[in-house]
Design an enzyme around this catalytic site. Sequence first.
Site, short mmCIF file in Angstrom:
data_model
loop_
_atom_site.label_atom_id
_atom_site.label_comp_id
_atom_site.label_asym_id
_atom_site.label_seq_id
_atom_site.Cartn_x
_atom_site.Cartn_y
_atom_site.Cartn_z
N LYS A 174 8.52 -0.67 -10.04
CA LYS A 174 7.07 -0.53 -10.04
C LYS A 174 6.60 0.04 -8.72
O LYS A 174 6.52 -0.66 -7.71
CB LYS A 174 6.37 -1.87 -10.30
N GLU A 249 11.09 -6.78 2.52
CA GLU A 249 10.83 -5.94 3.71
C GLU A 249 9.32 -5.91 3.90
O GLU A 249 8.61 -5.31 3.10
CB GLU A 249 11.36 -4.52 3.49
N CYS A 283 5.29 0.85 8.43
CA CYS A 283 5.50 -0.54 8.84
C CYS A 283 6.06 -0.62 10.26
O CYS A 283 5.87 -1.61 10.95
CB CYS A 283 6.45 -1.22 7.87
N GLU A 387 -1.65 -7.33 11.40
CA GLU A 387 -1.20 -5.97 11.08
C GLU A 387 -2.41 -5.14 10.64
O GLU A 387 -3.11 -5.52 9.71
CB GLU A 387 -0.16 -5.99 9.94
P1 NAD Z 1 1.29 -4.67 -1.06
O1 NAD Z 1 2.03 -5.90 -0.74
O2 NAD Z 1 -0.15 -4.76 -1.35
O3 NAD Z 1 1.93 -3.93 -2.34
C1 NAD Z 1 3.29 -3.56 -2.38
C2 NAD Z 1 3.73 -3.49 -3.83
O4 NAD Z 1 3.67 -4.79 -4.39
C3 NAD Z 1 2.84 -2.63 -4.72
O5 NAD Z 1 3.62 -1.96 -5.66
C4 NAD Z 1 1.93 -3.65 -5.38
O6 NAD Z 1 1.38 -3.22 -6.60
C5 NAD Z 1 2.90 -4.80 -5.57
N1 NAD Z 1 2.27 -6.11 -5.73
C6 NAD Z 1 1.07 -6.54 -5.26
N2 NAD Z 1 0.84 -7.82 -5.64
C7 NAD Z 1 1.93 -8.21 -6.36
C8 NAD Z 1 2.30 -9.42 -7.00
N3 NAD Z 1 1.51 -10.50 -7.00
N4 NAD Z 1 3.50 -9.48 -7.63
C9 NAD Z 1 4.32 -8.41 -7.63
N5 NAD Z 1 4.02 -7.22 -7.06
C10 NAD Z 1 2.84 -7.13 -6.40
O7 NAD Z 1 1.59 -3.66 0.13
P2 NAD Z 1 1.00 -2.21 0.34
O8 NAD Z 1 -0.43 -2.36 0.76
O9 NAD Z 1 1.35 -1.36 -0.82
O10 NAD Z 1 1.90 -1.69 1.57
C11 NAD Z 1 1.59 -1.97 2.87
C12 NAD Z 1 2.44 -3.10 3.41
O11 NAD Z 1 3.82 -2.81 3.22
C13 NAD Z 1 2.27 -3.29 4.90
O12 NAD Z 1 2.20 -4.66 5.20
C14 NAD Z 1 3.53 -2.68 5.48
O13 NAD Z 1 3.91 -3.14 6.75
C15 NAD Z 1 4.53 -3.04 4.44
N6 NAD Z 1 5.71 -2.18 4.52
C16 NAD Z 1 6.88 -2.72 5.00
C17 NAD Z 1 8.01 -1.92 5.13
C18 NAD Z 1 9.32 -2.47 5.64
O14 NAD Z 1 10.36 -1.82 5.45
N7 NAD Z 1 9.35 -3.63 6.28
C19 NAD Z 1 7.93 -0.58 4.77
C20 NAD Z 1 6.72 -0.07 4.31
C21 NAD Z 1 5.61 -0.89 4.17
#
Ligand code: NAD
Length: 484
Positions: A174, A249, A283, A387
């Site tokens: 997803k 991650e 990130c 963040e």
């Molecule tokens: P998010 O957590 O809002 O969403 C990430 C994914 O999870 C999306 O596909 C979203 O639809 C899904 N999701 C949301 N709620 C969910 C739930 N209840 N159950 C299952 N899936 C769910 O994050 P974002 O806003 O898309 O991305 C930004 C975040 O990602 C930042 O915090 C960033 O630091 C982090 N990030 C971390 C890394 C790493 O490698 N550590 C890399 C890139 C981004």
Amino acid sequence: MAEIVIENYIGGEFIACDTHLDSFDPSTGTVWARIPDSGKNEVDLAVTAAKNAFPSWSSKTANDRSTILNKIADVIEANLEELAQAESKDQGKPVSLARKVDIPRAVHNFRFFATAFLHTANRSTLLEQAGAVNYTTRSPIGVAGLISPWNLPLYLLTFKVAPCIAAGNTCVCKPSEFTSVTSWMFAKLLNEAGLPPGVVNFVYGTGPKAGDAIVRHPDIPIISFTGGTVTAQKIIEASAPNCKKLSLELGGKNPAIVFSDADLDKCINRAIHSAFANQGEICLCTSRIYVQDAIYNTFITRFVEATKKIIVGNPKDSSTNMGALVSKEHLAKVKGYVRSAKEDGGKILIGDSVDELTLPKENEKGYFMLPTIITGLDDQSRCMQEEIFGPIVCIQSFTTEQEAIDRANGVKYGLCASVWTTDIGKTHRVAHKLQVGTVWSNCWLVRDLRMPFGGVKSSGIGREGAEESLDFYTEQKTICIQHS
Ligand code: NAD
């Protein structure tokens, strides 16, 4: 009127969904794609397809799987330009960045994992007293749930898909509802590369609906998630009844420590890149810079001057360095941190709220923001603790090495850090004491996929990389045989 209507990719076929969500082009603020608003039914179908594909895919030889992974790399590479244009339009990043970083890394993910698991050996031990021998086997686990974020859409998604299927698993993916388009284009390329139907499936939609259905599905024993820390907490809870294997991650609040002996010519350029690359939406982006007091004023003057040269504008323009933020809501959230910094006594040196952003007419409704530098904040203020995930960097001075380490560690996150010094002894000392998963010294974002990647504290659980991804995507078994 949307240019593209996306369909779920299940069992090698594109399947229309009854309801859709709008997906915006962040550089114009207009709807450009419609994506399925999938839920439990679509996830169930995808899991069935992935389960059906598992016996045949998992029993192929590793070499046969490797050949297909290499073909996938080839077809991504052959479509690099189209994918880069789409990634930019979907996410807001400059096309030049997608062309140079995002899509080449997706190619690299497949080339790397095509061979990464071919050269491993199982372990064995001899228990002479007991007259027994132990050895291990490794098996793929089954159907994996792969959930990815919007900042580096194809780059991060393929960092999950490639090791997952190289190890013999099948998957239900997803992508983020904000950036689904390149994965749908990628699905078409999987058919072209000859990947058997059902090995990789895409279900599009929101996290609380489609994502949650994946996390709770009893036939998905393993979840790899990249995204925010709060979402990860929900995933841990929702997956707990089934005791799933999780790789998480998560977010960061990454510090850079600049010592007075640093090579400033190199440091200024790289530190600016680390703060503002991809609009600060990586990130690993640097969010806090601690500069030793002897060079603080010089550093600020040079950092501000160099930041002024960043061109914010139309992502299609080759001179653009920073494009649009991913969504209207995210832009409002990031700008809210500038207001919060002011309330907390911070000084905005340049950027949002102090300088004017002029944009081409077609981009006036886009979600753009100037790179913003803030000083004078307390370490406990929101901008220094939370963040932000946008083009804001906070700069502070420090006096001693230990003070810098303590302040760098003084947040709940621990993803990465950078250390700028020409003293190699200091590099090692400081690197060992920083509570993070990766330390870069005199560089930033130099990645080697053979090395473990991940975060500590609220930045994640688990590591990904050559050995670590194999560990995650397989289960080991110990077999003990008494021979005498
Ligand atoms: P998010 O957590 O809002 O969403 C990430 C994914 O999870 C999306 O596909 C979203 O639809 C899904 N999701 C949301 N709620 C969910 C739930 N209840 N159950 C299952 N899936 C769910 O994050 P974002 O806003 O898309 O991305 C930004 C975040 O990602 C930042 O915090 C960033 O630091 C982090 N990030 C971390 C890394 C790493 O490698 N550590 C890399 C890139 C981004």
